[in-house]
Design a protein around this motif. Structure first.
Motif, PDB file in Angstrom:
ATOM      1  N   ARG A 148       0.856  -1.179   0.000  1.00  0.00           N
ATOM      2  CA  ARG A 148       0.000   0.000   0.000  1.00  0.00           C
ATOM      3  C   ARG A 148       0.897   1.236   0.000  1.00  0.00           C
ATOM      4  O   ARG A 148       1.820   1.344   0.813  1.00  0.00           O
ATOM      5  CB  ARG A 148      -0.927   0.021   1.210  1.00  0.00           C
ATOM      6  CG  ARG A 148      -1.824   1.271   1.265  1.00  0.00           C
ATOM      7  CD  ARG A 148      -2.822   1.197   2.399  1.00  0.00           C
ATOM      8  NE  ARG A 148      -3.845   0.184   2.147  1.00  0.00           N
ATOM      9  CZ  ARG A 148      -4.878  -0.031   2.973  1.00  0.00           C
ATOM     10  NH1 ARG A 148      -5.012   0.680   4.086  1.00  0.00           N
ATOM     11  NH2 ARG A 148      -5.772  -0.965   2.678  1.00  0.00           N
ATOM     12  N   LEU A 202      -2.733   4.101  -2.905  1.00  0.00           N
ATOM     13  CA  LEU A 202      -2.592   3.238  -4.075  1.00  0.00           C
ATOM     14  C   LEU A 202      -2.346   1.815  -3.601  1.00  0.00           C
ATOM     15  O   LEU A 202      -1.406   1.559  -2.845  1.00  0.00           O
ATOM     16  CB  LEU A 202      -1.428   3.715  -4.942  1.00  0.00           C
ATOM     17  CG  LEU A 202      -1.480   5.179  -5.374  1.00  0.00           C
ATOM     18  CD1 LEU A 202      -0.146   5.614  -5.954  1.00  0.00           C
ATOM     19  CD2 LEU A 202      -2.602   5.401  -6.374  1.00  0.00           C
ATOM     20  N   GLU A 203      -3.187   0.912  -4.033  1.00  0.00           N
ATOM     21  CA  GLU A 203      -3.034  -0.494  -3.645  1.00  0.00           C
ATOM     22  C   GLU A 203      -3.521  -1.355  -4.800  1.00  0.00           C
ATOM     23  O   GLU A 203      -4.722  -1.371  -5.102  1.00  0.00           O
ATOM     24  CB  GLU A 203      -3.824  -0.790  -2.367  1.00  0.00           C
ATOM     25  CG  GLU A 203      -3.601  -2.195  -1.839  1.00  0.00           C
ATOM     26  CD  GLU A 203      -4.326  -2.427  -0.526  1.00  0.00           C
ATOM     27  OE1 GLU A 203      -4.727  -3.576  -0.291  1.00  0.00           O
ATOM     28  OE2 GLU A 203      -4.508  -1.474   0.252  1.00  0.00           O
ATOM     29  N   ASP A 259      -6.381   4.413   8.565  1.00  0.00           N
ATOM     30  CA  ASP A 259      -6.576   3.722   7.291  1.00  0.00           C
ATOM     31  C   ASP A 259      -5.746   2.449   7.221  1.00  0.00           C
ATOM     32  O   ASP A 259      -6.153   1.467   6.589  1.00  0.00           O
ATOM     33  CB  ASP A 259      -6.198   4.658   6.141  1.00  0.00           C
ATOM     34  CG  ASP A 259      -6.587   4.098   4.782  1.00  0.00           C
ATOM     35  OD1 ASP A 259      -7.791   4.065   4.493  1.00  0.00           O
ATOM     36  OD2 ASP A 259      -5.682   3.689   4.032  1.00  0.00           O
ATOM     37  N   GLY A 261      -7.648  -3.501   5.571  1.00  0.00           N
ATOM     38  CA  GLY A 261      -7.044  -4.169   4.420  1.00  0.00           C
ATOM     39  C   GLY A 261      -5.931  -5.121   4.802  1.00  0.00           C
ATOM     40  O   GLY A 261      -5.487  -5.171   5.952  1.00  0.00           O
ATOM     41  N   GLU A 302      -4.712  -2.189  -8.194  1.00  0.00           N
ATOM     42  CA  GLU A 302      -5.353  -1.344  -9.198  1.00  0.00           C
ATOM     43  C   GLU A 302      -6.282  -0.312  -8.579  1.00  0.00           C
ATOM     44  O   GLU A 302      -6.912   0.471  -9.291  1.00  0.00           O
ATOM     45  CB  GLU A 302      -6.121  -2.219 -10.188  1.00  0.00           C
ATOM     46  CG  GLU A 302      -5.228  -3.153 -11.002  1.00  0.00           C
ATOM     47  CD  GLU A 302      -6.016  -3.964 -12.013  1.00  0.00           C
ATOM     48  OE1 GLU A 302      -7.259  -3.845 -12.023  1.00  0.00           O
ATOM     49  OE2 GLU A 302      -5.389  -4.704 -12.791  1.00  0.00           O
ATOM     50  N   ARG A 303      -6.359  -0.302  -7.256  1.00  0.00           N
ATOM     51  CA  ARG A 303      -7.260   0.621  -6.567  1.00  0.00           C
ATOM     52  C   ARG A 303      -6.538   1.919  -6.235  1.00  0.00           C
ATOM     53  O   ARG A 303      -5.341   1.939  -5.974  1.00  0.00           O
ATOM     54  CB  ARG A 303      -7.788  -0.003  -5.276  1.00  0.00           C
ATOM     55  CG  ARG A 303      -8.607  -1.263  -5.449  1.00  0.00           C
ATOM     56  CD  ARG A 303      -8.932  -1.854  -4.087  1.00  0.00           C
ATOM     57  NE  ARG A 303      -9.707  -0.924  -3.261  1.00  0.00           N
ATOM     58  CZ  ARG A 303      -9.658  -0.883  -1.933  1.00  0.00           C
ATOM     59  NH1 ARG A 303      -8.845  -1.686  -1.272  1.00  0.00           N
ATOM     60  NH2 ARG A 303     -10.401  -0.030  -1.266  1.00  0.00           N
ATOM     61  N   ARG A 304      -7.282   3.014  -6.219  1.00  0.00           N
ATOM     62  CA  ARG A 304      -6.779   4.282  -5.690  1.00  0.00           C
ATOM     63  C   ARG A 304      -7.937   5.019  -5.009  1.00  0.00           C
ATOM     64  O   ARG A 304      -9.060   5.011  -5.504  1.00  0.00           O
ATOM     65  CB  ARG A 304      -6.141   5.145  -6.783  1.00  0.00           C
ATOM     66  CG  ARG A 304      -7.064   5.650  -7.839  1.00  0.00           C
ATOM     67  CD  ARG A 304      -6.408   6.647  -8.819  1.00  0.00           C
ATOM     68  NE  ARG A 304      -5.540   6.005  -9.787  1.00  0.00           N
ATOM     69  CZ  ARG A 304      -5.182   6.561 -10.948  1.00  0.00           C
ATOM     70  NH1 ARG A 304      -5.619   7.774 -11.260  1.00  0.00           N
ATOM     71  NH2 ARG A 304      -4.396   5.924 -11.792  1.00  0.00           N
ATOM     72  N   TRP A 305      -7.664   5.567  -3.856  1.00  0.00           N
ATOM     73  CA  TRP A 305      -8.650   6.382  -3.160  1.00  0.00           C
ATOM     74  C   TRP A 305      -7.919   7.513  -2.445  1.00  0.00           C
ATOM     75  O   TRP A 305      -6.687   7.563  -2.422  1.00  0.00           O
ATOM     76  CB  TRP A 305      -9.522   5.554  -2.223  1.00  0.00           C
ATOM     77  CG  TRP A 305      -8.853   4.907  -1.046  1.00  0.00           C
ATOM     78  CD1 TRP A 305      -8.789   5.371   0.230  1.00  0.00           C
ATOM     79  CD2 TRP A 305      -8.189   3.623  -1.027  1.00  0.00           C
ATOM     80  NE1 TRP A 305      -8.124   4.474   1.042  1.00  0.00           N
ATOM     81  CE2 TRP A 305      -7.758   3.400   0.299  1.00  0.00           C
ATOM     82  CE3 TRP A 305      -7.933   2.660  -2.008  1.00  0.00           C
ATOM     83  CZ2 TRP A 305      -7.060   2.252   0.676  1.00  0.00           C
ATOM     84  CZ3 TRP A 305      -7.238   1.514  -1.633  1.00  0.00           C
ATOM     85  CH2 TRP A 305      -6.813   1.315  -0.300  1.00  0.00           C
ATOM     86  N   ASN A 345      -7.540  13.769 -10.761  1.00  0.00           N
ATOM     87  CA  ASN A 345      -7.361  12.325 -10.842  1.00  0.00           C
ATOM     88  C   ASN A 345      -7.537  11.889 -12.289  1.00  0.00           C
ATOM     89  O   ASN A 345      -8.624  11.490 -12.714  1.00  0.00           O
ATOM     90  CB  ASN A 345      -8.376  11.643  -9.920  1.00  0.00           C
ATOM     91  CG  ASN A 345      -8.197  10.147  -9.861  1.00  0.00           C
ATOM     92  OD1 ASN A 345      -7.141   9.619 -10.204  1.00  0.00           O
ATOM     93  ND2 ASN A 345      -9.229   9.450  -9.428  1.00  0.00           N
TER      94      ASN A 345
END
Length: 234
Positions: free
Chosen positions: A2, A219-220, A26, A30, A222-225, A197
């Motif tokens: 992450r 960033l983890e 956070d 996960g 293919e995810r991004r938040w 973004n």
């Protein structure tokens, strides 16, 4: 893995502390083997607490391992440390608040001995650990499909051949380019009301100094938040 990346802080130690707590929370969500936070530069100037921002980052006081990149404001500060004649330019970039944060009274020093006196007072109050921190900041770093630098990159130049000055200072040639850079560029430098973004770049400079909103991307895979000090998560 992450990855967190944080935009321009500009002396807002209060926002850095708040965002640190949000990232700490956070991290409990996960499953991952390693976490790292990339700071994109511009730690100093404009805000009131540049000294405390530098001190915290130099001590690596953060919930994850950190990588600290050099922004154009650190570049200017290092130039000023080596050359008292750079005072006017340093102040024009917001360095007056940095001097004050280190206990320098620029007006009094100017009356006493001009620019050399201001410079001498700053050197006397700047801890060696802080100067070493500035000197050891990196220009860029990359993880997987993401390339991190302060300002951006020059289009049509391979990422491994980019000019360090471009990566700290470039603006419109980079921002206006709609094409692929080889990796997604994660940057700050150009303030914007909201995170930008895009497919080819992520701009995290949400003008924290004025807006009170310091932003991180997470960033983890293919995810991004996003996490910010306004309490919004996306």
């Amino acid at each position: 893995m992450r990855i967190y990346a944080i935009g321009d802080i500009h002396g807002r130690a209060d926002l850095l502390a708040r965002l640190s707590k949000s990232i700490e929370a956070d991290l409990r969500d996960g499953e991952f083997d390693e976490a790292v936070t990339v700071f994109l530069g511009d730690y100093v100037d404009r805000g009131r607490d540049s000294r405390y921002v530098i001190d915290r980052l130099a001590r690596r006081d953060f919930p994850t391992r950190i990588v600290t990149l050099r922004g154009n404001h650190e570049d200017e500060m290092l130039r000023y440390l080596d050359d008292p004649a750079m005072l006017e330019q340093f102040v024009a970039f917001g360095g007056l608040m940095t001097l004050v944060s280190y206990g320098v009274d620029p007006g009094r020093e100017m009356r006493a001995g001009g620019a050399p006196a201001v410079h001498a007072a700053f050197l006397a109050r700047l801890p060696q650990a802080h100067r070493r921190f500035l000197q050891e900041t990196e220009i860029s770093v990359e993880y997987g499909d993401y390339f991190f630098c302060h300002a951006g990159v020059r289009p049509h130049v391979p990422l491994d051949r980019q000019d360090p000055q471009d990566m700290m200072w470039i603006r419109y040639e980079f921002l206006n380019y709609p094409g692929d850079f080889g990796k997604v560029i994660v940057h700050g430098h150009t303030p914007h009301a909201h995170v930008q973004n895009h497919d080819n770049r992520i701009n995290l400079d949400t003008h924290a100094f004025k807006s009170g909103v310091l932003t991180a991307v997470v960033l983890e895979g293919e995810r991004r938040w996003f996490i910010d000090t306004a309490g919004q998560g996306v």
